[in-house]
Structures are given as C-alpha cells and as structure tokens.
Enzyme design. Structure first.
Site, short mmCIF file in Angstrom:
data_model
loop_
_atom_site.label_atom_id
_atom_site.label_comp_id
_atom_site.label_asym_id
_atom_site.label_seq_id
_atom_site.Cartn_x
_atom_site.Cartn_y
_atom_site.Cartn_z
N GLY A 114 40.12 -16.11 65.98
CA GLY A 114 38.79 -16.46 66.49
C GLY A 114 38.27 -17.80 65.99
CB THR A 116 42.21 -21.11 65.30
OG1 THR A 116 42.48 -20.77 63.95
CG2 THR A 116 43.10 -22.25 65.74
CB THR A 136 44.35 -12.51 64.43
OG1 THR A 136 43.81 -11.55 63.51
CG2 THR A 136 43.76 -12.20 65.79
CG ASP A 138 41.91 -9.34 61.99
OD1 ASP A 138 42.62 -8.72 61.19
OD2 ASP A 138 41.22 -10.33 61.67
N GLY A 181 41.52 -5.95 59.29
CA GLY A 181 41.02 -6.02 60.67
C GLY A 181 39.73 -6.79 60.80
CG HIS A 182 37.10 -10.39 60.06
ND1 HIS A 182 36.50 -11.19 61.01
CD2 HIS A 182 36.47 -10.68 58.90
CE1 HIS A 182 35.57 -11.93 60.43
NE2 HIS A 182 35.53 -11.64 59.14
O1 F6P Z 1 42.18 -12.31 60.09
C1 F6P Z 1 43.24 -11.76 59.41
C2 F6P Z 1 42.79 -11.18 58.10
O2 F6P Z 1 43.92 -10.63 57.44
C3 F6P Z 1 41.68 -10.13 58.18
O3 F6P Z 1 42.15 -8.88 58.57
C4 F6P Z 1 41.11 -10.19 56.80
O4 F6P Z 1 39.75 -9.81 56.81
C5 F6P Z 1 41.26 -11.63 56.42
O5 F6P Z 1 42.25 -12.17 57.26
C6 F6P Z 1 41.64 -11.86 54.99
O6 F6P Z 1 41.60 -13.22 54.75
P1 F6P Z 1 42.27 -13.95 53.51
O7 F6P Z 1 43.74 -13.94 53.70
O8 F6P Z 1 41.71 -15.32 53.56
O9 F6P Z 1 41.89 -13.16 52.30
#
Ligand code: F6P
Length: 376
Positions: A114, A116, A136, A138, A181-182
């Site tokens: 999203g 990007t 992603t 997610d 999954g954000h």
């Molecule tokens: O967007 C992919 C994701 O793995 C999400 O599920 C998660 O919330 C986030 O990225 C974690 O981000 P980072 O790797 O920066 O901790």
C-alpha cells in the site's frame, strides 16, 4: 513489437515478501527477451534512486533467483517525498526525476504494498513513468485479487497452527497465536480456516473477550479442553476499536498542522499500547476460563524463506505482463491480478485504499458455519 522504452529501472519497497525475486525475474526476462530492453535494479527501495545504488540486471543476474526469499535488491520503507538525508527530512522527488533523466532510465517499476503504491502515484504525478506490482503478505492492496507473498505466508501460518494444535491438545491449554497482516485480517482468517482455529480474531470484527471465553468454555463442556485462538496483530477489542476510531476521525478532521501532529501522536501512542495486545488477551482468557494459556507470535517467520508455487506463478505472470505494459508505454498503473488475467489499474484507484475483509465475505461465513468464534 517496437518500443521507445530502452532502459527500465526496478526497485522493491516496503516489507520484503516471498515472490519478489520471482517478480523481478519475470519483468526482467520478459523485458530483455521480448523487447531487448535493458534493466537496472535499484537497491533499498526509493533510496536507491536518490543515491544511485544500482545493479545491472543482465541475464546472469536474473538467473537462479526464482526460489530465493526476500529481495536481491534489498528494500526500505523510505518515501521519496519524505526521506531522511543527513539527519534531515527532505522531499527528493526532484532529485529522483533529474537522476532518472541523467541515467537514461525511461521508466521505473516499483514492487510494493500500500505505501509503495502511494509513493509511486506521487512520482507519476511528478512526471515520472511509473508502473507497479502488488506485493505484501497482508493481501490488503486494493483492486487486485491477491498480492504475491500472501500465499506463502498463509502456508507458513497454517503450518504453525497445525503444529500448535498437538501441543495445545496435549497440555489442555489455550494457545493464542498472533499472525501478521497489519490492519487487515486476510492472513489470520485464511490460516484460521485452513488450520481449524477455534477462535479467529481479525481487525475488521472487533471482539468481546467475554464472548471468546464463553466459546472456549463451551468447548470445554463438550470435552475439548484446549483451544487455538488465531489473533491478527491488528485485531482489537470493542473498547480499543472505539478509541482508535475516534483518534482516526480526529486526524481526518484536523485542520491545522498542529492539530494533525497532535492527532498523529495520539494514534502513535495507541499503536505502542496495542503492541502487547496479544499477551493481554491471553492473560484475560486465562483468568476468565481458568485454562492455562500460552502465546506464540509468528512475526517475521511468515515473511521469510522460499516462495510457494502459487506465489512464484502469480509473481511471474504479473511480472511478464508488466513488461508488455511497459512496451506499450502504459504508465501510472498497477498490474493487478484479475482471475487468470493481469490487468492495468490506474494508480489513483489503488493508492490510499486498503482492501479489508468484508464482514460478509464467504470465508467469514464459512468460519461461522463451522462454529468458529469470531469474537463478536
Ligand atoms: O506489510 C507486511 C508486514 O509484515 C505487516 O504484516 C506487518 O505489520 C509489518 O509488515 C511489519 O513491519 P516491519 O517488518 O517493518 O516490522
């Protein structure tokens, strides 16, 4: 087909995910093989375009990467319009535009989720030829059936639930497993269904902890003295969801810069508090049900390792379709998966929009029909 596009740049931005290298290979091999284009990789997301972190992606570089996890280009969450340079935040859009001209790059392929898509739209509006692919774990990018990375993460999370079942069963415990999954519940809902979780909690359906305890209690009465609770990292209790909601509305309504900053700080503070939500939930369930609880946070394991066959195929077909769209000079679009086809979707229909799980989605319905508790 003759094309004016001679040299394309490619980058990966946001969190890494399985299938990125398969997509790079798909774009690169089709661009080289079908159109004789030259392909240049930029390292570490949009920063590579600012600092000329380049790698020539010839046939040798594109070979042998299909099965490799992560991204051979490296990635970052840097945004072109707000980039940390020498300790200061700067808008580097103009620099990127000048650099691309200087280096003779005719277009840039951005592989990302999203965030990007939003950055790519900004660059496109600034006059840069941009095309994107949806990646992603997610699966929350709008206007595409799915994103690459999701299928692999789904397999990993499902296998984790399978494994947790035997230990939960043996110890008569509640195992609360947190899944990434954000702000979207696709990964948790999918893995919960595939792994047969007893409780599935997703951000789209706020939960009531008493209802979850009641469902677990019912299972105990039926003789199943253990439960698997699959909880999305973004899932929230009804009370927390209300507080978040009102903080987000405040941000939407903010008029002055000060109001905006204040609202953003309030949201950030809520996000920090939310980080140990899963631990709190397990503790609450233990108190309410008198069953011993344990927590497993799957975390970045879900993003690592070799891509599944499904992700390799998706990334390859979107990647090769991307090369065709570049040859036709169709920019400002994301290459979306639509059934068996790959279709271009204008970036302004994608950027800033999240694909959430609809509350009446067939997967939600199927889970309810099985008697799975969704916390509501
Ligand atoms: O967007 C992919 C994701 O793995 C999400 O599920 C998660 O919330 C986030 O990225 C974690 O981000 P980072 O790797 O920066 O901790």
């Amino acid at each position: 087909m003759a094309t004016k596009i001679k040299r394309i740049g490619i980058l990966t931005a946001g969190g890494d995910s399985p299938g990125l290298n398969a997509a790079i290979r798909g774009v690169g091999k089709a661009a080289l093989g079908s159109y004789g284009m030259e392909i240049v990789g930029f390292r570490d997301g949009f920063r590579g375009l600012v600092e000329n972190r380049r790698i020539d992606l010839d046939r040798t570089a594109l070979s042998g990467i299909l099965t490799i996890g992560g991204t051979i280009l490296g990635t970052s969450r840097d945004k072109p319009h707000r980039m940390e340079i020498d300790g200061r935040t700067k808008d580097m859009t103009g620099v990127i535009k000048d650099n691309l001209k200087k280096w003779g790059i005719d277009c840039v392929v951005c592989l990302g989720g999203g965030g990007t898509q939003k950055s790519a739209l900004r660059l496109y509006r600034a006059g840069i030829n941009v095309i994107t692919l949806p990646k992603t774990i997610d699966n929350d990018v709008a206007m595409t059936d799915s994103t690459f990375g999701y299928a692999t993460a789904l397999d990993i999370a499902t296998e984790a639930i399978d494994r947790l079942h035997s230990t939960a069963h043996s110890h008569h415990r509640i195992i609360v497993v947190e899944i990434m999954g954000h702000r979207a519940g696709w990964l948790t809902l999918g893995a919960g269904l595939a792994g047969g979780a007893d409780v599935v909690l997703i951000p789209e359906i706020a939960y009531d902890v008493e209802k979850i305890a009641e469902a677990i209690g019912q299972r105990s009465k039926r003789g199943s003295n253990f439960s698997i609770v699959a909880v999305a990292e973004g899932a929230m209790s009804r009370d927390d969801a209300r507080v978040f909601d009102s903080a987000e509305k405040k941000l939407e309504r903010a008029k002055s810069l000060n109001e905006k900053i204040e609202a953003k700080h309030a949201i950030a503070a809520l996000e920090v508090r939310h980080q140990d939500n899963t631990l709190r939930l397990a503790h609450q369930l233990e108190e309410l049900t008198h069953l011993e609880s344990r927590v497993t946070i799957l975390g970045h394991v879900q993003r690592g390792g070799t891509p599944s066959a499904a992700d390799r195929i998706l990334a390859t077909r979107l990647g090769t379709a991307c090369a065709d769209l570049i040859a036709r000079e169709q920019f400002g679009v994301m290459v979306a998966a639509r059934g068996e086809n790959a279709v271009p979707v204008p970036l302004d229909q994608v950027a800033g929009k999240r694909k959430s799980v609809p509350r009446d989605h067939p997967w939600v319905d199927a889970a309810r029909r099985l008697g799975t508790c969704l916390g509501d």
